[in-house]
Design an enzyme around this catalytic site. Structure first.
Site, mmCIF file in Angstrom:
data_model
loop_
_atom_site.group_PDB
_atom_site.id
_atom_site.type_symbol
_atom_site.label_atom_id
_atom_site.label_comp_id
_atom_site.label_asym_id
_atom_site.label_seq_id
_atom_site.Cartn_x
_atom_site.Cartn_y
_atom_site.Cartn_z
ATOM 1 N N LYS A 186 0.866 -1.188 0.000
ATOM 2 C CA LYS A 186 0.000 0.000 0.000
ATOM 3 C C LYS A 186 0.899 1.234 0.000
ATOM 4 C CE LYS A 186 -4.269 1.223 2.356
ATOM 5 N NZ LYS A 186 -5.034 1.112 3.595
HETATM 6 O O1 G3P Z 1 -9.034 2.280 4.688
HETATM 7 C C1 G3P Z 1 -8.797 3.576 5.142
HETATM 8 C C2 G3P Z 1 -9.471 3.793 6.426
HETATM 9 O O2 G3P Z 1 -8.911 3.001 7.419
HETATM 10 C C3 G3P Z 1 -9.546 5.199 6.832
HETATM 11 O O3 G3P Z 1 -10.710 5.307 7.513
HETATM 12 O O4 G3P Z 1 -12.339 6.296 9.029
HETATM 13 O O5 G3P Z 1 -9.882 6.799 9.300
HETATM 14 O O6 G3P Z 1 -11.159 7.741 7.404
HETATM 15 P P1 G3P Z 1 -11.031 6.605 8.344
#
Ligand code: G3P
Length: 214
Positions: free
Chosen positions: A83
Site C-alpha cells: 500500500k
Molecule cells: O481504509 C482507510 C481507512 O482506514 C480510513 O478510515 O475512518 O480513518 O477515514 P477513516
C-alpha cells in the site's frame, strides 16, 4: 463483489472470517498502532489467518524508500499487497512494483485525476476515501461514481477500486449500486449492516407468539 476487513485487530478479522466476510484485509499505520504490535508482527499475525490479499502500507515517501520498504513487506507473505500513499514518488514506485509483478494499492485517493494517474502507473488497486470526503462536506460516493465510470470507459484498465474510509452501511450500499469492485469495511460497520429494528421486533414477536403454542 469482494469485502475486505479494514482492521489490524485479529479478533475483528476472525469474526468476519467466520461469516465469510473477509476476502482480504486492509491496514494502515493508524490501525497497526492500535494493536500495540510492530508493523511486521501485526502483518505476520494477519497473514497467519487470512488467505486473501493483506494490504500493508509503506511509511517512506521517496521512491527508493518506498520500493525498498515495499519489497521488505512483500517478503513477509505471498499474499501481501504493498500500500503506497498517493504522491509523485509513490507513482514512480508503483510503476516499478508493477514491472516486478508485485501487487499495489495506491491509497489516500481523493480525486478522479489521482485515480487515473495511479491506474496508468500500473496500480493493482486504488483506495478512494469516502468518509474523509464527507467529513469536508464533499459527497464521497460521488468520487466512486466518477472513478467507476472512467475505468469502465477504458477496458484496458484493470485497476480495482477499493472503497475505503467506510463509516456507515450507506457508504457500502451507495458504492455497491455504483458498482465498485471491493469494499473495505471496519468491524463496527459490518455489525451495523446486520441490524434492522424491524428484524429485532419481528424476532421478539415470533418468540412471544411461540409461547402460545399448545
Ligand atoms: O481504509 C482507510 C481507512 O482506514 C480510513 O478510515 O475512518 O480513518 O477515514 P477513516
Amino acid at each position: 463483489m469482494k469485502i475486505y476487513v479494514d482492521s489490524a485487530d485479529i479478533s475483528e478479522i476472525e469474526s468476519a472470517l467466520a461469516l465469510g466476510l473477509c476476502d482480504g484485509v486492509t491496514t494502515n499505520p493508524t490501525l497497526i498502532a492500535k494493536t500495540g504490535k510492530s508493523m511486521e508482527q501485526a502483518i505476520k499475525d494477519i497473514c497467519s489467518i487470512v488467505d486473501g490479499p493483506v494490504h500493508a502500507e509503506v511509511l517512506s515517501l521517496d521512491e527508493e524508500g518506498i520500493f525498498k520498504e515495499g519489497l521488505e513487506l512483500s517478503r513477509i507473505s505471498d499474499n501481501i499487497v504493498v500500500k503506497i500513499p498517493m504522491c509523485h514518488d509513490g507513482l514512480k514506485a508503483t510503476k516499478r512494483f508493477s514491472e516486478e509483478g508485485i501487487d499495489t494499492n495506491v491509497t489516500l485517493i481523493f480525486s478522479a485525476s489521482q485515480a487515473i494517474l495511479a491506474a496508468k502507473a500500473g496500480a493493482s488497486n486504488v483506495c478512494p476515501f469516502v468518509g474523509r470526503l464527507d467529513d469536508i462536506s464533499v459527497t464521497g460516493t460521488d468520487l466512486i461514481d466518477e472513478i467507476v465510470s472512467i475505468f469502465d470507459n477504458y477496458p484496458e484498465i484493470d485497476t480495482k477500486i477499493i472503497v475505503a474510509s467506510v463509516r456507515s452501511p450507506m457508504h457500502v450500499i451507495d458504492s455497491a449500486l455504483i458498482g465498485a469492485d471491493i469494499f473495505t469495511i471496519p468491524g463496527k460497520v459490518l455489525t451495523q449492516m446486520e441490524k434492522h429494528p424491524l428484524t429485532d421486533a419481528g424476532i421478539a414477536k415470533f418468540l412471544e407468539d411461540a409461547k402460545k403454542f399448545t
